[in-house]
Design a protein around this motif. Structure first.
Motif, PDB file in Angstrom:
ATOM      1  N   ALA A  58     -32.126  19.526  24.699  1.00 55.97           N
ATOM      2  CA  ALA A  58     -31.320  20.425  25.541  1.00 55.97           C
ATOM      3  C   ALA A  58     -31.473  20.043  27.018  1.00 55.97           C
ATOM      4  CB  ALA A  58     -31.763  21.868  25.318  1.00 55.97           C
ATOM      5  N   PHE A  59     -32.696  19.791  27.434  1.00 58.36           N
ATOM      6  CA  PHE A  59     -32.965  19.427  28.835  1.00 58.36           C
ATOM      7  C   PHE A  59     -32.253  18.131  29.202  1.00 58.36           C
ATOM      8  CE2 PHE A  59     -35.798  16.999  31.756  1.00 58.36           C
ATOM      9  CZ  PHE A  59     -35.521  17.733  32.900  1.00 58.36           C
ATOM     10  N   LEU A  60     -32.358  17.165  28.295  1.00 60.63           N
ATOM     11  CA  LEU A  60     -31.750  15.862  28.555  1.00 60.63           C
ATOM     12  C   LEU A  60     -30.224  15.992  28.687  1.00 60.63           C
ATOM     13  CD1 LEU A  60     -32.816  13.018  28.876  1.00 60.63           C
ATOM     14  CD2 LEU A  60     -32.455  12.641  26.449  1.00 60.63           C
ATOM     15  N   LEU A  61     -29.636  16.791  27.790  1.00 64.04           N
ATOM     16  CA  LEU A  61     -28.177  16.982  27.866  1.00 64.04           C
ATOM     17  C   LEU A  61     -27.802  17.695  29.175  1.00 64.04           C
ATOM     18  CD1 LEU A  61     -27.347  17.947  24.167  1.00 64.04           C
ATOM     19  CD2 LEU A  61     -26.701  15.860  25.358  1.00 64.04           C
ATOM     20  N   GLY A  62     -28.594  18.688  29.561  1.00 69.67           N
ATOM     21  CA  GLY A  62     -28.342  19.391  30.828  1.00 69.67           C
ATOM     22  C   GLY A  62     -28.427  18.440  32.006  1.00 69.67           C
ATOM     23  N   LEU A  63     -29.423  17.577  31.953  1.00 67.18           N
ATOM     24  CA  LEU A  63     -29.667  16.624  33.043  1.00 67.18           C
ATOM     25  C   LEU A  63     -28.555  15.578  33.147  1.00 67.18           C
ATOM     26  CD1 LEU A  63     -32.128  15.960  35.016  1.00 67.18           C
ATOM     27  CD2 LEU A  63     -32.705  14.183  33.381  1.00 67.18           C
ATOM     28  N   LEU A  64     -28.084  15.123  31.991  1.00 68.10           N
ATOM     29  CA  LEU A  64     -27.092  14.042  31.999  1.00 68.10           C
ATOM     30  C   LEU A  64     -25.670  14.571  32.161  1.00 68.10           C
ATOM     31  CD1 LEU A  64     -28.550  11.782  29.145  1.00 68.10           C
ATOM     32  CD2 LEU A  64     -28.829  11.511  31.616  1.00 68.10           C
ATOM     33  N   ILE A 105     -39.327   8.975  24.306  1.00 70.98           N
ATOM     34  CA  ILE A 105     -38.027   8.386  24.686  1.00 70.98           C
ATOM     35  C   ILE A 105     -37.231   9.370  25.552  1.00 70.98           C
ATOM     36  CG2 ILE A 105     -35.791   7.598  23.790  1.00 70.98           C
ATOM     37  CD1 ILE A 105     -37.358   6.417  21.395  1.00 70.98           C
ATOM     38  N   TYR A 106     -37.220  10.658  25.159  1.00 71.88           N
ATOM     39  CA  TYR A 106     -36.487  11.662  25.948  1.00 71.88           C
ATOM     40  C   TYR A 106     -37.036  11.705  27.385  1.00 71.88           C
ATOM     41  CZ  TYR A 106     -35.202  13.472  21.289  1.00 71.88           C
ATOM     42  OH  TYR A 106     -34.768  13.602  20.010  1.00 71.88           O
ATOM     43  N   CYS A 107     -38.377  11.678  27.483  1.00 72.53           N
ATOM     44  CA  CYS A 107     -39.003  11.735  28.817  1.00 72.53           C
ATOM     45  C   CYS A 107     -38.616  10.506  29.647  1.00 72.53           C
ATOM     46  CB  CYS A 107     -40.520  11.792  28.704  1.00 72.53           C
ATOM     47  SG  CYS A 107     -41.125  13.380  28.144  1.00 72.53           S
ATOM     48  N   LEU A 108     -38.631   9.347  28.994  1.00 69.90           N
ATOM     49  CA  LEU A 108     -38.304   8.112  29.721  1.00 69.90           C
ATOM     50  C   LEU A 108     -36.853   8.114  30.202  1.00 69.90           C
ATOM     51  CD1 LEU A 108     -40.173   5.428  27.545  1.00 69.90           C
ATOM     52  CD2 LEU A 108     -40.787   6.268  29.811  1.00 69.90           C
ATOM     53  N   ILE A 109     -35.946   8.560  29.328  1.00 67.29           N
ATOM     54  CA  ILE A 109     -34.520   8.600  29.722  1.00 67.29           C
ATOM     55  C   ILE A 109     -34.337   9.580  30.889  1.00 67.29           C
ATOM     56  CG2 ILE A 109     -32.168   9.197  28.998  1.00 67.29           C
ATOM     57  CD1 ILE A 109     -32.963   8.331  26.162  1.00 67.29           C
ATOM     58  N   ALA A 110     -34.963  10.761  30.751  1.00 67.29           N
ATOM     59  CA  ALA A 110     -34.831  11.777  31.812  1.00 67.29           C
ATOM     60  C   ALA A 110     -35.387  11.228  33.132  1.00 67.29           C
ATOM     61  CB  ALA A 110     -35.578  13.049  31.414  1.00 67.29           C
ATOM     62  N   GLY A 111     -36.574  10.633  33.056  1.00 67.49           N
ATOM     63  CA  GLY A 111     -37.215  10.105  34.261  1.00 67.49           C
ATOM     64  C   GLY A 111     -36.381   9.009  34.888  1.00 67.49           C
ATOM     65  N   SER A 135     -33.200   8.328  34.532  1.00 68.74           N
ATOM     66  CA  SER A 135     -31.911   8.827  35.043  1.00 68.74           C
ATOM     67  C   SER A 135     -32.086   9.491  36.412  1.00 68.74           C
ATOM     68  CB  SER A 135     -31.340   9.810  34.020  1.00 68.74           C
ATOM     69  OG  SER A 135     -30.539  10.758  34.638  1.00 68.74           O
ATOM     70  N   PHE A 136     -33.134  10.295  36.570  1.00 64.64           N
ATOM     71  CA  PHE A 136     -33.288  11.034  37.821  1.00 64.64           C
ATOM     72  C   PHE A 136     -33.912  10.188  38.925  1.00 64.64           C
ATOM     73  CE2 PHE A 136     -34.696  14.446  40.665  1.00 64.64           C
ATOM     74  CZ  PHE A 136     -33.586  15.260  40.639  1.00 64.64           C
ATOM     75  N   LEU A 137     -34.765   9.249  38.524  1.00 62.64           N
ATOM     76  CA  LEU A 137     -35.452   8.455  39.542  1.00 62.64           C
ATOM     77  C   LEU A 137     -34.561   7.366  40.127  1.00 62.64           C
ATOM     78  CD1 LEU A 137     -38.998   8.015  37.929  1.00 62.64           C
ATOM     79  CD2 LEU A 137     -38.345   9.578  39.750  1.00 62.64           C
ATOM     80  N   LYS A 138     -33.667   6.813  39.292  1.00 61.39           N
ATOM     81  CA  LYS A 138     -32.920   5.627  39.714  1.00 61.39           C
ATOM     82  C   LYS A 138     -31.517   5.914  40.253  1.00 61.39           C
ATOM     83  CE  LYS A 138     -36.126   2.720  38.315  1.00 61.39           C
ATOM     84  NZ  LYS A 138     -36.909   1.989  39.298  1.00 61.39           N
ATOM     85  N   ASN A 139     -30.922   7.001  39.792  1.00 65.30           N
ATOM     86  CA  ASN A 139     -29.506   7.229  40.129  1.00 65.30           C
ATOM     87  C   ASN A 139     -29.326   8.011  41.434  1.00 65.30           C
ATOM     88  OD1 ASN A 139     -28.838   5.919  37.786  1.00 65.30           O
ATOM     89  ND2 ASN A 139     -28.517   7.790  36.614  1.00 65.30           N
ATOM     90  N   ASP A 140     -28.114   7.961  41.957  1.00 62.45           N
ATOM     91  CA  ASP A 140     -27.756   8.818  43.086  1.00 62.45           C
ATOM     92  C   ASP A 140     -27.761  10.265  42.617  1.00 62.45           C
ATOM     93  OD1 ASP A 140     -27.408   6.646  44.700  1.00 62.45           O
ATOM     94  OD2 ASP A 140     -25.219   6.585  44.498  1.00 62.45           O
ATOM     95  N   LEU A 141     -28.170  11.172  43.501  1.00 59.76           N
ATOM     96  CA  LEU A 141     -28.208  12.584  43.116  1.00 59.76           C
ATOM     97  C   LEU A 141     -26.987  13.317  43.648  1.00 59.76           C
ATOM     98  CD1 LEU A 141     -31.971  13.318  43.835  1.00 59.76           C
ATOM     99  CD2 LEU A 141     -30.925  12.608  41.699  1.00 59.76           C
TER     100      LEU A 141
END
Lengths: 267, 309
Positions: free
Chosen positions: A167-173, A253-259, A261-267
């Motif tokens: 759920a968190f990952l979907l919210g984040l992405l 894997i979920y943690c890595l994708i979340a991290g 996505s948020f660390l590398k992309n424009d916010l």
């Protein structure tokens, strides 16, 4: 870390939707098991005064039964997590938090802790419910430790954490609450259908290792325990470490994708 | 004067679009530094990069002479683009969150609310605020902890004329206190009135940067006017005058630009009189940033066309 959590607390403590969803998350777990308990006692035939389903609400099976019942309520904490996550994007406060002086790592880290805490709270409620139902619903058999079968509580935590992390990952992405909740529900439904068709109909191997299915397998349904053969029980027991390991790998894997996505992309 | 913010060759791509191209400049300590440019010129992108909400495709930047970090951002009050707050919380509750993130005490909240005149509405939910009140709350958030460096992106957006004047006064007051202010705006007038330094951006390209007086050096000009019957004669006369770079005609006057320095107004008056034109209007003017900006952007556009051809 406590400073970060204090700020997160300030964000939610005056947020009515948070309290409503949290109250439902807490209330629905005992309500669900109480309903199932009543249903079983009143609707199923009894032989010699005992239910044909055995004693799923007595120790030691009550841990498994209440845990399994509670997994049916996963949507409420998932909605709570999606709401809290997408709020940040709706209000653009994820940007403001970084501008004001959080690192991106701190932002994503405290959100992950929040996901863990909500899953933990849900697990504690399941544990208390199981204890309550086990003590008050049935007599504890002589010589039996009430903690026998307790392992289903940590299994429940892993399963709930998997749901809330997805759920968190979907919210984040996805960043939009309505769409994220719809996709979350659709994914759960589609995976169930895929498993049903490919495993049930085509007998394909490997279906049990899909993200939702593998955590489902941590807590088998206890109402039909009487029908489970010794061979099937032994097979489940032997596969349990693999299911757990795969579930934990998915969490990583979920943690890595979340991290990422948020660390590398424009916010 | 030491540098508060140093930007080195920052480039930013959005897909194939180049939003910033090798932008380099320094913000001196104690300056009010205007980042000027039309909408879409890359101002907000540039500030977004130095506040770590956007990732640069190339180049680097440093705050206070050190590599960027979250601790540095905690020492900077920043309003970037729009006020970003939790709509379901009150103004004061939102400021508590900002203070918590910045690691500042909550004791400063009443002071900053008073500065932006939001004390009476501090308990109202943010969602009930008008656009101007939201902007003022964002400025209050910037002022929390009395930071020595402030970054304002279009700070007068959404404010009424009184609010604009008050905000400009707040910025001037902060400047008088010796704070360093980076002010991005598309309002040339705003930058001209408040800033000591300026960087001009157009389509992600830095056109010029430096002290306002240096950027505008030798840009004074003289406006002269005469009777309508003599205007054509005046224009021809001035065009032939030695040292004149350009004569811009208007309905009732002409603007005279000089290649190097500016002619003494008395001399110009005598010259015209001796040539038989009596001036009824004569004024030495400092060239506005607007005209400088227009000239710079026109030159750039002409250069682009020439390159394309």
């Amino acid at each position: 870390m406590l400073k970060l959590l204090r700020v997160e607390w300030m964000k939610v403590k005056n947020y009515r939707t948070f309290w409503v969803l949290l109250a439902i998350t807490i209330a629905i777990i005992p309500a669900c098991s109480y309903g199932a308990y009543n249903l079983m006692n009143n609707s199923f035939p009894k032989v010699n005064g005992k239910s044909i389903l055995g004693s799923p609400f007595a120790f030691p099976d009550v841990w498994q039964t209440v845990s399994w019942n509670s997994t049916l309520t996963f949507i409420i904490p998932a909605i709570l997590i999606i709401t809290l996550t997408t709020n940040e994007f709706t209000y653009k406060t994820h940007r403001q938090n970084i501008i004001d002086g959080w690192s991106r790592g701190q932002f994503i880290g405290v959100k992950l802790i929040e996901v863990g805490l909500i899953s933990l709270l849900s697990t504690v409620v399941v544990m208390l419910t199981a204890l309550g139902v086990g003590y008050f619903g049935n007599k504890v058999p002589d010589g039996l430790s009430v903690w026998e079968g307790f392992r289903f509580i940590p299994f429940y935590f892993v399963q709930m954490l998997s749901f809330t992390m997805i759920a968190f990952l979907l919210g984040l992405l996805i960043k939009r609450a309505g769409l994220a909740i719809s996709i979350f529900l659709m994914y759960m439904l589609v995976e169930d259908i895929v498993v049903l068709v490919f495993r049930g109909h085509y007998k394909m191997n490997g279906m049990e290792y899909l993200p939702e299915e593998v955590t489902d397998r941590l807590i088998p349904q206890s109402y039909v325990k009487a029908l489970v053969t010794t061979q099937e029980a032994a097979r489940w027991e032997s596969h349990l470490p693999i299911y757990l390991a795969v579930a934990v790998i998915y969490l990583i894997i979920y943690c890595l994708i979340a991290g990422r996505s948020f660390l590398k992309n424009d916010l | 004067m030491s540098s508060i913010l140093s930007i080195q060759s920052i480039t930013k791509f959005y897909g194939k679009i180049r939003a910033l191209n090798q932008v380099t400049f320094e913000v001196p300590a104690g300056s009010v530094f205007g980042v000027l440019g039309p909408n879409g010129s890359g101002k907000t992108t540039l500030l977004g990069i130095v506040m770590d909400v956007l990732k640069a495709s190339g180049g680097s930047y440093s705050w206070f002479g050190n590599p960027p970090s979250e601790q540095q951002r905690q020492q900077i009050g920043t309003l970037l683009e729009t006020p970003n707050f939790y709509h379901y919380l009150s103004g004061e509750q939102n400021l508590r969150i900002a203070a918590g993130i910045k690691g500042k005490g909550e004791s400063d909240i009443p002071r900053v609310l008073e500065i932006v005149k939001l004390t009476e509405r501090k308990d109202s939910r943010f969602s009930t605020y008008s656009l101007g009140m939201k902007q003022r709350l964002a400025i209050a958030s910037c002022l929390l902890g009395n930071p020595q460096v402030l970054v304002f992106d279009e700070p007068t957006n959404g404010l009424d004329p009184v609010g604009i004047a008050e905000t400009r006064e707040v910025i001037r007051q902060l400047a008088r206190e010796g704070k360093t202010i980076v002010l991005a705006s598309h309002l040339l007038d705003e930058v001209e009135k408040v800033c000591t330094h300026v960087a001009i951006l157009q389509r992600g390209q830095l056109l010029t940067a430096g002290d306002v007086n240096e950027v505008l050096v030798n840009e004074d000009f003289i406006e002269v006017g005469a009777e309508p019957a003599q205007m054509a004669n005046l224009q021809g006369l001035l065009a032939g005058l030695s040292g004149v770079k350009q004569v811009r005609p208007f309905e009732h006057h002409v603007q005279v630009f000089f290649g190097n320095g500016v002619m003494d107004t008395g001399e110009l008056n005598r010259f015209c009189f001796e040539k038989g034109v009596v001036l009824n209007y004569l004024q030495l003017k400092k060239r506005s940033l607007e005209s400088k900006f227009m000239e710079l952007t026109e030159e750039k556009a002409k250069a682009r066309i020439a390159t394309a051809n």
